[in-house]
Design an enzyme around this catalytic site. Structure first.
Site, short mmCIF file in Angstrom:
data_model
loop_
_atom_site.label_atom_id
_atom_site.label_comp_id
_atom_site.label_asym_id
_atom_site.label_seq_id
_atom_site.Cartn_x
_atom_site.Cartn_y
_atom_site.Cartn_z
N GLU B 106 1.31 -1.17 0.17
CA GLU B 106 0.05 0.32 -0.21
C GLU B 106 0.73 1.24 0.29
OE1 GLU B 106 -3.15 1.40 0.30
OE2 GLU B 106 -2.46 2.95 0.66
N ASP B 157 -6.24 -3.94 -5.56
CA ASP B 157 -7.65 -3.01 -4.82
C ASP B 157 -7.27 -1.48 -4.73
OD1 ASP B 157 -9.47 -2.36 -2.87
OD2 ASP B 157 -8.75 -2.69 -1.35
#
Lengths: 279, 279
Positions: B106, B157
């Site tokens: 991330e 995602d």
């Protein structure tokens, strides 16, 4: 000059659409009616502040309300529509070759009039007075109570269970729907969002299960309705959508519906299955 | 005191949620971040003004991003997540018994930190430091470029293709995803709404089709995303979701996903099929 029209989808959620022209705003005998041109979805019909349909995404609702029940029945000839004043469901029903007669009973003549004027692509079958179609302005609940063993398919294209649509979500109404259908008949009704309107979905499903050999639920993506997840409750006497095998050809094109969607629409997420099937 | 937070879903459409408490509002190195308690959906994460996830409906997105690709693969052991800072996809991935290792990359450490603090049910696997999970704060694009023949399943995602997510929607990125996957690997990426973001969906599908043996699209109902109809693009080297047969048991409960949804989610409405498959 541009402005926004807003639906309070719940007490805590709002959807707003920019409109550049309000085409009609007034009251009928039954409800507040607005028609406006929205920049996202074209002309929109709003009843009592609730977005009903729009030119650009109406095909989802109207195809899924019509073709799913009609193709499930092997040979539907006589179809009854309760509500459906914009004419979209009627437009889809008359496209089936085997369908001989479509009777539409809409309580609010003003909706029919405005749909013909401002939503001509939706009202198409009404405008060109399709020979299969009879439009009656009147009370669908009373009409249903008098019908007996007449229809192959009944489609309840109602507004929300507040206002004129209220009596279309009762035990008595479903008993009359069952009586109005032939021995192998089936019906479908729009029943809001399984995410946001769980109590309603659960209640109607229970009523229909009590009345019919089978109760089934299916879903479709309706962009202008709360949560985008919309469901349709089906009561059927003989034909089961869960074991459906196509039995006749589709002789017209569609924008949403197809033969895989016919079955896939009945695949319910677990959170819906759990509250529907818990009894 | 109650207030409303609004996402401009398009230039002409807005979704607003009532919130009674803003839990965080600030800027990270990469984006504007807000966390607020909404009365409809519980705590919500908003990045650059776009609703990302919420406590009450996150299960749809996270289950459908994880279980659809993971159950399609007969024996996924090594999983890579790009993005997914809230931890929801990681939480679902570690539930598969066969999965041995989940690496999450991330870019924005602030999102991870805030998710742990304000979205604990979503960030669960990160909070309890699940032994299968490794969280790296860094650039997913660079990470992907260095990986070679390592992963069984890759899940992208990402946020929208503006801001930090932009480089995740390019031809070069998909070439690197293909290289990072094993010979029978597959990947999935969130690709917005097939109703509202047709150019993006079409572009990504084309890129993935050029790069992979098969490109497939599936959909799920996400209440807080534009139109409610959300799609996921899959690139797969060997396993085809259209001919899927369940090959192992699901040993955990789910709220949205089930074995019928696994297949039904790939049944696309005609308007989507038409623009995807026209070439």
């Amino acid at each position: 000059m541009s402005q926004w029209i807003t639906e309070n989808q719940s007490a805590h959620l709002r959807l707003s659409a920019e409109v550049d022209k309000v085409l009609f705003s007034g009251e009928s005998q039954f409800q507040k009616i607005e028609v406006a041109h929205s920049l996202e979805y074209g002309n929109m019909l709003v009843l009592d502040g609730v977005f009903q349909t729009s030119e650009k995404e109406e095909f989802v609702y109207h195809e899924m309300m019509s073709h799913v029940p009609l193709f499930l029945h092997p040979n539907p000839k006589n179809v009854l529509i309760i509500g459906g004043g914009d004419g979209g469901v009627a437009r889809e029903c008359v496209r089936h070759d085997c369908v001989e007669k479509v009777t539409m009973v809409e309580i609010d003549g003003k909706v029919v009039e405005l749909a013909k004027q401002y939503l001509p692509t939706i009202a198409d079958a009404m405008i060109r007075q399709d020979p299969k179609l009879t439009v009656k302005i009147g009370d669908g609940i009373g009409f249903m109570a008098q019908a007996d063993n007449e229809y192959d398919v009944i489609i309840v294209d109602c507004s929300d269970p507040i206002g004129p649509g209220e009596g279309l979500f009762t035990k008595e109404f479903y008993a009359n729907v069952h009586k109005a259908l032939k021995a192998d008949g089936l019906f479908v009704q729009q029943t809001e969002s399984p995410v946001m309107h769980k109590p309603l979905v659960e209640k109607v499903f229970g009523y229909v299960r009590d009345q019919f050999a089978m109760a089934r639920l299916y879903t479709a993506y309706i962009p202008i309705y709360p949560t985008g997840m919309h469901c349709f409750t089906m009561g059927t006497k003989t034909y089961d959508p869960l074991t459906f095998v196509p039995n006749r050809e589709r002789t017209f094109t569609t924008k949403y519906y197809n033969e895989k969607i016919q079955t896939a629409a009945f695949a319910l997420p677990n959170f819906v299955k759990e509250y529907l099937l818990k009894k």
